[in-house]
Enzyme design. Structure first.
Site, PDB file in Angstrom:
ATOM      1  N   GLU A 168       0.803  -1.234   0.000  1.00 43.72           N
ATOM      2  CA  GLU A 168       0.000   0.000   0.000  1.00 43.72           C
ATOM      3  C   GLU A 168       0.835   1.284   0.000  1.00 43.72           C
ATOM      4  O   GLU A 168       0.618   2.186   0.804  1.00 43.72           O
ATOM      5  CB  GLU A 168      -0.965  -0.022   1.192  1.00 43.72           C
ATOM      6  CG  GLU A 168      -1.907  -1.215   1.139  1.00 43.72           C
ATOM      7  CD  GLU A 168      -2.783  -1.385   2.369  1.00 43.72           C
ATOM      8  OE1 GLU A 168      -2.764  -0.524   3.265  1.00 43.72           O
ATOM      9  OE2 GLU A 168      -3.497  -2.405   2.429  1.00 43.72           O
ATOM     10  N   GLU A 281      -6.436 -10.407  -1.444  1.00 46.23           N
ATOM     11  CA  GLU A 281      -7.246 -10.163  -0.234  1.00 46.23           C
ATOM     12  C   GLU A 281      -8.732 -10.095  -0.593  1.00 46.23           C
ATOM     13  O   GLU A 281      -9.457  -9.200  -0.166  1.00 46.23           O
ATOM     14  CB  GLU A 281      -6.801  -8.855   0.448  1.00 46.23           C
ATOM     15  CG  GLU A 281      -5.333  -8.839   0.817  1.00 46.23           C
ATOM     16  CD  GLU A 281      -4.904  -7.631   1.646  1.00 46.23           C
ATOM     17  OE1 GLU A 281      -5.770  -6.896   2.151  1.00 46.23           O
ATOM     18  OE2 GLU A 281      -3.680  -7.430   1.770  1.00 46.23           O
TER      19      GLU A 281
END
Ligand code: G3I
Length: 379
Positions: A168, A281
């Site tokens: 991220e 995810e």
């Protein structure tokens, strides 16, 4: 009623209850056997797995363990390899949870994924500060990063198949996120903006030359600008000769996103750089209001809880969305090596509602069978 009659009736009642119990057991056992296995139906396409928490790997959540052992051939540690958990103090590593995770995966012959080495969340404050509480210098922070990566990757060398090296690092517009890693190591200078990422990948490679290394992020499938930022990052790393095996599209979706077009854009543009693509995810929130991303400071079980989650209408929409996503992934399976759900069943997910394929009692939902159908229809 006379005593003998009463005793007979009691015996009859016990016999009936026992028989009913036996029949229910037999039927549910047959039903269990009838449930196809995800890793079998997807075996020619890609690895399939889930994020595991400590309760699963230590046997405290037997419901989840039964699902994992039946359906998954890969697993990611949901929290146990994050810096805060594994390296809470400068000279103190907390190996036990991660060791249990790795041992559990090995026992169940699953491809083991390490998540994650460098992130701005779940990092203890001491990492970025000196003893007086001031920001570290670039060199000291680089040394801390190197020590952490070398120690953690080195401990599981040859056992963990692949690592989310950097997690991220991008904003929604594709620029680099303003984290302490970027600020301190990048020193606010344009020519050093990718430096911390480059170093992280180099040191992870040195610590385990055979491990696959990944960049992982959310919203790549819904923001073209962010996806383009990831493409630029991969091209930069490759131009420097740095090994990167894949990009992880987290894919925290909703009943209304991602679009087929957005997901295909992400897969094709990332794959065009020469890396593999992974869905790392996957989950689908059934309550779709508000913020779409996966920033933990903006999402919680409460903010995503959904009083309609169990309704037939919601479950149908959930199944349709999962089927749509899976058919896109299967269409691009030459570029996709792994699909991992973020959790195992609804009750243990980081979000509320009905985000996964198994309900709160561990039973496969309509969405599960939709995924199985999509897999069987793919050649
Ligand atoms: O274990 C402690 C417990 O001891 C303590 O009492 C409790 C009090 O808050 O916290 C517990 O830790 C929590 C941990 O989950 C385990 O439950 C943390 O506070 C909580 O922040 C943490 O949330 C995790 C989050 O990442 C932040 O690390 C979620 O479980 C996990 O699903 C989520 O996963 C992230 C991925 O790593 C990256 N992509 C987005 C995804 C969702 O946010």
């Amino acid at each position: 009623m006379r005593l003998r009659e009463r005793a007979m009736k009691t015996r009859q009642a016990i016999t009936i209850v026992t028989l009913v119990g036996f029949l229910v057991g037999a039927v549910s056992c047959m039903a269990e056997q009838d449930v196809p296995t995800l890793k079998d139906v997807l075996k020619n396409h890609f690895l399939i797995g889930g994020a595991l928490n400590g309760r699963v790997v230590t046997g405290r959540d037997s419901l989840a363990a039964a699902i994992v052992e039946k359906h998954f051939n890969t697993a990611t540690a949901e929290n146990d390899l994050k810096w805060q958990r594994i390296h809470p103090w400068p000279d103190q590593y907390n190996w036990e949870p991660a060791d249990s995770y790795v041992a559990y995966c090995e026992k169940n012959r699953m491809a083991i994924i390490g998540h994650c080495l460098v992130w701005h969340n779940q990092v203890p404050r001491w990492v970025f500060r000196d003893d007086s509480g001031n920001d570290l210098t670039r060199d000291v922070l680089l040394t801390r990063m190197k020590d952490h990566i070398t120690t953690v990757v080195g401990r599981y060398k040859g056992r963990i198949k692949g690592w989310d090296v950097v997690n991220e690092a991008l904003n929604e517009d594709g620029t680099l996120r303003n984290t302490p890693w970027l600020r301190i190591i990048g020193e606010g200078s344009e020519d050093k903006r990718y430096d911390y990422i480059e170093h992280a990948f180099r040191w992870a490679h040195e610590a385990d030359p055979n491990a696959e290394l990944y960049y992982n992020d959310y919203s790549l499938e819904s923001s073209k600008a962010k996806c383009d930022g990831a493409v630029a990052l991969v091209k930069h790393l490759k131009s420097k000769g740095i090994r990167i095996a894949a990009v992880g599209i987290q894919l925290h979706g909703s009943l209304t996103h991602p679009s087929v077009e957005g997901l295909e854009y992400a897969i094709t543009s990332l794959a065009a750089t020469g890396v593999k693509v992974m869905v790392t995810e996957l989950d689908i929130r059934t309550q779709s209001r508000g913020y779409r991303g996966a920033d933990i400071s903006r999402v919680s079980r409460a903010s995503t809880s959904d009083s309609d989650a169990a309704s037939a209408e919601t479950q149908k929409k959930l199944a349709e969305k999962y089927a749509e996503i899976l058919s896109v992934l299967l269409k691009h399976k030459k570029d996709i090596t792994r699909v991992t759900f973020w959790g195992v069943y609804d009750g243990a997910s980081w979000i509320g509602g009905s985000p996964l394929l198994f309900d709160r009692s561990g039973q496969p939902k309509e969405a599960f069978f939709a995924v199985v159908r999509a897999a069987r229809e793919s050649r």
